[in-house]
Write an enzyme that holds these catalytic residues in place. Structure first.
Site, PDB file in Angstrom:
ATOM      1  N   MET A  49       0.820  -1.226   0.000  1.00  0.00           N
ATOM      2  CA  MET A  49       0.000   0.000   0.000  1.00  0.00           C
ATOM      3  C   MET A  49       0.847   1.267   0.000  1.00  0.00           C
ATOM      4  SD  MET A  49      -1.223  -0.801   3.746  1.00  0.00           S
ATOM      5  CE  MET A  49      -1.000  -2.487   3.153  1.00  0.00           C
ATOM      6  N   PRO A  50       1.804   1.338  -0.924  1.00  0.00           N
ATOM      7  CA  PRO A  50       2.695   2.515  -0.925  1.00  0.00           C
ATOM      8  C   PRO A  50       1.971   3.799  -1.337  1.00  0.00           C
ATOM      9  CG  PRO A  50       3.577   0.723  -2.277  1.00  0.00           C
ATOM     10  CD  PRO A  50       2.156   0.385  -1.990  1.00  0.00           C
ATOM     11  N   TYR A  51       2.608   4.888  -0.966  1.00  0.00           N
ATOM     12  CA  TYR A  51       2.136   6.216  -1.356  1.00  0.00           C
ATOM     13  C   TYR A  51       3.310   6.923  -2.030  1.00  0.00           C
ATOM     14  CZ  TYR A  51       0.975  11.159  -0.954  1.00  0.00           C
ATOM     15  OH  TYR A  51       0.748  12.480  -1.232  1.00  0.00           O
ATOM     16  N   THR A  97      -2.011   1.061  -4.120  1.00  0.00           N
ATOM     17  CA  THR A  97      -0.874   1.958  -4.339  1.00  0.00           C
ATOM     18  C   THR A  97      -1.400   3.299  -4.857  1.00  0.00           C
ATOM     19  OG1 THR A  97       0.656   0.145  -4.756  1.00  0.00           O
ATOM     20  CG2 THR A  97       1.247   2.294  -5.670  1.00  0.00           C
ATOM     21  N   VAL A  98      -1.036   4.349  -4.170  1.00  0.00           N
ATOM     22  CA  VAL A  98      -1.543   5.685  -4.485  1.00  0.00           C
ATOM     23  C   VAL A  98      -0.404   6.543  -5.044  1.00  0.00           C
ATOM     24  CG1 VAL A  98      -2.533   7.790  -3.485  1.00  0.00           C
ATOM     25  CG2 VAL A  98      -3.280   5.549  -2.657  1.00  0.00           C
TER      26      VAL A  98
END
Lengths: 66, 66, 66, 66, 66, 66
Positions: C1-3, C40-41
């Site tokens: 769930m990276p930003y 992933t945002v």
């Protein structure tokens, strides 16, 4: 799909308190803007009191005075 | 002169993986926008799983369930 | 769930170029760290050249010289 | 009420140096824009040299060459 | 003295909704961590849907499908 | 190679004032930490007064009272 970044001084916030921040910030975006909680991301960053200043003074020094 | 900030949960990314992220993100900006790699900055921040939430749930708890 | 946050100067990046940045940055995190693309945002921020400096000089001024 | 975020590589900045950064950044906003120092916040973030890249190269590697 | 940064897509949030986000985020930090509201800063950033991606897809495109 | 991000409310900062912020912040990092100015990046972000809160109150409202 909001992204909320909370920066606080590193002064012992517990896992439970962080859970409440994550839950509370997510709920806030759902309630106010109708955002989808599933894609709402909350990132908490804890910063050493030497590294945080307000009014031109290091928090480490402010804590000594208070 | 782009600036790319990559935030990931702290779950053991190696020095080699970080090198690949830095190289890959820099190449991406060069290829897509013709940016100058010499002044392209990449900063990776690793965040404790207690401090990251999605869907209102702490990643630490999500990892237990998966 | 990276930003992933990409900051660039506002100099005419097109919708298609932004799509390539979003796709490329997401793929990078999947390939290098095996991250889940669904969470992933990528957020691109375009900054006026008056508001960006490198080497102590405003990009607006650097562009005049180049 | 400005917010100033200073990111540097983690290479031994002392408490005194951080105090100077906090004081200097606050003074700058007061002098240039007439901002109220009491609500000016400075946050310094120190990033591992493995996690910082410029020109597509990890700072850890750049330091070895220099 | 927390700092909270809320990033949302630019899709018409009103002044009143922003007020609620500011009030709600400030209250959250006071309730959960006992922070001083007077020095709690909230900054909302609205990002064009072309500039936000999730799952490798631009929000502009996601909106067309939904 | 520091990265400095200055967030201020959007209330008419001029190009010359921004130049002074860029120059001043770069000089600060050179003087205090001996950083290389050539790779020091300063990014100024101007935020609408509706989008900035302190003490739980929108700056737009604070300005009316002052």
């Amino acid at each position: 799909m909001p992204y909320i970044n909370i920066k606080i001084t590193k002064e012992g916030a517990t896992k439970e308190q962080k859970e409440k921040l994550i839950k509370g910030a997510t709920d806030l975006l759902v309630e106010v803007l109708g955002k989808n909680p599933a894609t709402t991301v909350v990132v908490i960053e804890e910063v050493d009191t030497d590294n945080w200043g307000i009014g031109g003074t290091q928090v480490t020094e402010l804590r000594k005075k208070s």
